[in-house]
Design an enzyme around this catalytic site. Structure first.
Site, mmCIF file in Angstrom:
data_model
loop_
_atom_site.group_PDB
_atom_site.id
_atom_site.type_symbol
_atom_site.label_atom_id
_atom_site.label_comp_id
_atom_site.label_asym_id
_atom_site.label_seq_id
_atom_site.Cartn_x
_atom_site.Cartn_y
_atom_site.Cartn_z
ATOM 1 C CG ASP A 1 -2.119 0.779 1.192
ATOM 2 O OD1 ASP A 1 -2.031 1.927 0.738
ATOM 3 O OD2 ASP A 1 -3.180 0.268 1.585
ATOM 4 N NE ARG B 1 -5.015 2.836 0.598
ATOM 5 C CZ ARG B 1 -6.054 2.142 1.023
ATOM 6 N NH1 ARG B 1 -7.275 2.622 0.865
ATOM 7 N NH2 ARG B 1 -5.897 0.974 1.607
#
Ligand SMILES: [Zn+2]
Length: 423
Positions: free
Chosen positions: A335, A337
């Site tokens: 990830d 983000r």
């Protein structure tokens, strides 16, 4: 182009590097004192490319769309140096100023005064400074089939205030461009500012030399997507912790959000959150959807689709126990983000408590509570809204720490949770 032959045009075509102090011409750039309690003390953020002596930031406005502006100038469709006429563009709703605006470390990725520049920096603008808004606030009606569906089944009843008879919901929507205060961003990620600047410079292919040569410029307008807020009810209620707030922070997933692709739960969770926001606002509360342009866990859609293929083609087929592994194989991480900057927008709105957080993400929950915002109830996506092919994703996430009020699947159950094959 024949104009290249004209002497005076050629004179303006010299490329002037911005990478060294003293090359900026007469120093007319106002100072930025990030986190100062008033706009006058903080000073305007000026990212204009028109008059470089006014600039006090690295980068320019409009995020990634700055590249399209360059194309429009190159193609001769846009006059270089066009200044926006801001007549009648002021916010429909006043947000803040909130006490959090005067705390430098609470907000490191948004200019809190970005919506009201025409007002708070009117003197600078009158003196000829090209100060542009980085935030815009407007009103809209949104019309979603899932909301009409909820009305048919009488889960939602129109009140002609938040929800109209025709199925439209009345919202305030806010567009926000990122404005990064580099010393604060570095501290959020526990890295030195020098390392942050060097990596931003190198990993963008050397796009902004000032990152490494102009340590006197602390503010960066990064070439990335921003975020959009959809507010149900009175926006000023967001700063009142006595008013029940239903909120979802949602990261963009174009395939599901817009096109209804069924490999994940993004659109069903988003529309469920909108339904909860409408319900909450109708009951005297306020609702918020904060939508961030971080497509495919900020890995981008090409990487995302490569991962889909890798998942579906692996030996044994798509299964929940290999969900994160396949992303990591392609992208190098699970990830990108990084929820560290996400709570900034909540502080901008003055939020101190989210009574109902419509999210199961432990990363989002930890970032929000870690930044000092209280969270009451966590609202999971109803089981019947999870598409069959998205079971792989949701089970893998629950096993990895996502909020659930049910059982956490074990290794055998994860291996048995299978998705569709390609085709
Ligand atoms: Zn998705």
């Amino acid at each position: 182009m024949s104009s290249e032959k004209s002497g005076d045009v050629r004179a303006t075509r010299h490329i002037r590097l911005t990478s060294h102090p003293g090359q900026q011409g007469p120093s007319g750039a106002p100072a930025i004192h990030w986190g100062a309690a008033t706009a006058a003390k903080r000073g305007p953020v000026i990212g204009t490319t028109t008059n470089r002596s006014q600039r006090n930031v690295i980068g320019t406005h409009s995020g990634s769309y700055g590249v399209y502006r360059a194309l429009a100038v190159a193609a001769g469709n846009l006059v270089k140096g066009h200044r926006a006429d801001l007549t009648n563009t002021s916010p429909t709703d006043l947000i803040g100023p909130n006490p959090q605006w005067g705390e430098a470390e609470k907000m490191v990725s948004i200019d809190p005064w970005g919506a009201s520049v025409a007002d708070v920096f009117s003197e600078h603008i009158a003196q000829g400074y090209d100060v542009r808004p980085t935030i815009a606030v407007t009103k809209a009606h949104i019309d979603l089939p899932e909301i009409r569906h909820a009305m048919v089944f009488q889960r939602l009843i129109p009140d002609n205030r938040v929800l109209l008879e025709n199925g439209s919901a009345v919202v305030t929507k806010v567009a926000i461009e990122p404005v990064w205060w580099l010393p604060g961003v570095a501290r959020r990620f526990n890295v030195s500012e020098a390392d942050l600047r060097r990596n931003l410079f190198e990993e963008t292919g050397g796009m902004y030399p000032e990152l490494v040569t102009r340590s006197d410029l602390e503010v960066f307008l990064p070439p990335i997507g921003g975020q959009t807020l959809y507010i149900f009810g009175n926006p000023r209620d967001l700063a009142d912790s006595n008013v029940t707030l239903t909120a979802r922070v949602h990261d963009e997933c174009n395939g599901s959000d817009v096109f209804g692709s069924d490999i994940c739960t993004c659109r069903p969770y988003l529309t469920h959150a909108i339904e909860e926001c409408i319900k909450g606002a109708q009951q005297g509360g306020v609702g918020l959807i904060a939508y961030s342009r971080k497509e495919g866990r900020a890995l981008g859609e090409v990487t995302k689709f490569l991962v889909y293929n890798a998942r579906k083609r692996q030996l044994g087929g798509d299964s929940a126990d290999k969900y994160f592994l396949r992303t990591e194989c392609v992208a190098g991480v699970q990830d990108m983000r990084f929820q560290e900057l996400m709570p900034d927008v909540l502080h901008w709105l003055g939020i101190r408590k989210i009574h109902r957080l419509v999210s199961m993400s432990n990363d989002k929950f930890d970032a929000i509570t870690g930044s000092g915002i209280e969270v009451g109830e966590r609202v999971k996506i109803p089981d019947e809204l999870v598409p069959a092919d998205a079971r792989v994703e949701i089970e893998a996430k629950i096993a990895a720490g996502y909020f659930t009020d049910g059982a956490v699947p074990d290794g055998d159950q994860l291996a048995a949770t299978k998705g569709r094959t390609l085709g």
